[in-house]
Scaffold this motif. Structure first.
Motif, short mmCIF file in Angstrom:
data_model
loop_
_atom_site.label_atom_id
_atom_site.label_comp_id
_atom_site.label_asym_id
_atom_site.label_seq_id
_atom_site.Cartn_x
_atom_site.Cartn_y
_atom_site.Cartn_z
N HIS A 63 0.87 -1.18 0.00
CA HIS A 63 0.00 0.00 0.00
C HIS A 63 0.91 1.23 0.00
O HIS A 63 1.80 1.35 0.84
CB HIS A 63 -0.92 -0.01 1.22
CG HIS A 63 -2.21 0.67 0.94
ND1 HIS A 63 -3.32 -0.03 0.54
CD2 HIS A 63 -2.58 1.96 0.96
CE1 HIS A 63 -4.32 0.82 0.34
NE2 HIS A 63 -3.89 2.04 0.59
N CYS A 101 -3.85 -3.07 1.48
CA CYS A 101 -5.06 -3.21 2.28
C CYS A 101 -6.21 -3.73 1.40
O CYS A 101 -6.40 -3.28 0.28
CB CYS A 101 -5.42 -1.86 2.90
SG CYS A 101 -6.65 -2.00 4.21
N LEU A 105 -9.22 2.34 3.68
CA LEU A 105 -8.48 2.85 4.83
C LEU A 105 -9.38 3.70 5.71
O LEU A 105 -10.28 4.37 5.22
CB LEU A 105 -7.28 3.67 4.36
CG LEU A 105 -6.21 2.96 3.56
CD1 LEU A 105 -5.16 3.95 3.08
CD2 LEU A 105 -5.57 1.86 4.39
N CYS A 135 -5.58 0.09 8.56
CA CYS A 135 -6.08 -0.96 7.67
C CYS A 135 -6.52 -2.11 8.57
O CYS A 135 -5.71 -2.64 9.33
CB CYS A 135 -5.00 -1.42 6.71
SG CYS A 135 -5.49 -2.86 5.73
N GLN A 137 -7.73 -5.05 7.46
CA GLN A 137 -7.42 -6.35 6.86
C GLN A 137 -6.57 -6.17 5.61
O GLN A 137 -7.03 -5.62 4.62
CB GLN A 137 -8.70 -7.10 6.51
CG GLN A 137 -8.43 -8.48 5.97
CD GLN A 137 -9.70 -9.25 5.69
OE1 GLN A 137 -10.79 -8.78 5.97
NE2 GLN A 137 -9.56 -10.43 5.14
N ALA A 138 -5.36 -6.66 5.68
CA ALA A 138 -4.46 -6.61 4.53
C ALA A 138 -4.75 -7.79 3.60
O ALA A 138 -5.37 -8.78 4.00
CB ALA A 138 -3.01 -6.65 4.98
N LYS A 144 -3.58 -6.72 10.46
CA LYS A 144 -3.97 -5.31 10.63
C LYS A 144 -2.70 -4.48 10.70
O LYS A 144 -1.67 -4.97 11.16
CB LYS A 144 -4.78 -5.12 11.90
CG LYS A 144 -6.07 -5.89 11.95
CD LYS A 144 -6.75 -5.70 13.28
CE LYS A 144 -8.00 -6.55 13.35
NZ LYS A 144 -8.67 -6.44 14.65
#
Length: 155
Positions: A63, A101, A105, A135, A137-138, A144
């Protein structure tokens, strides 16, 4: 033999008060110490341009810091409009690297607290407001993360 005599003549043209480093050129025996600051300035400008935050965009794996900073800017613009404050967003640490992510965001206010040792040996507490871009959930690995973006209050 003629070339070495010409080079010796050019090197001797440098004043003894200046460093002996001269560019050997029949037309212009310029001392190297006068050219060095200009070369360093050009190199520094090139390095800054190549590593700006605008170049750090998101891709499949990470990201980008650009998107993280923009999320913080949008949050601060909403907060400034609501409360009539004048906060300004800085840039996140350029060393930060986070996975991409999977969800949008979120940004929120946060406070960083730390302490230092004063002159008398006592602990001196400090704190600073930041925007935490989160974030939940990646993509991979599923985790996180949050990145702190500095803010300063304009007067």
């Amino acid at each position: 033999m003629r070339t070495s005599l010409l080079a010796w003549k050019i090197v001797r043209q440098c004043s003894p008060r200046k460093p002996p480093y001269c560019l050997i050129s029949p037309e212009n025996p310029m001392p190297l110490h006068r050219l060095l600051p200009s070369l360093l300035l050009v190199a520094a400008m090139h390095a800054v341009g190549a590593t700006g935050i605008e170049d750090m965009r998101s891709n499949d794996a990470i990201h980008g810091l650009y998107e993280i900073r923009e999320s913080a800017r949008e949050f601060v613009a909403r907060e400034n409009g609501k409360a009539g404050n004048a906060w300004e967003v800085g840039e996140p640490n350029l060393k930060v690297l986070v996975p991409r992510c999977a969800v949008p965001l979120k940004a929120r206010w946060d406070t960083i607290r730390w302490s230092s040792t004063g002159k008398g040996g006592e602990a001196v507490p400090h704190e600073r407001r930041v925007i935490s871009v989160v974030c939940t959930q990646a993509v991979k690995p599923s985790q996180k993360w949050d990145v702190h973006v500095p803010v300063v209050q304009r007067k």
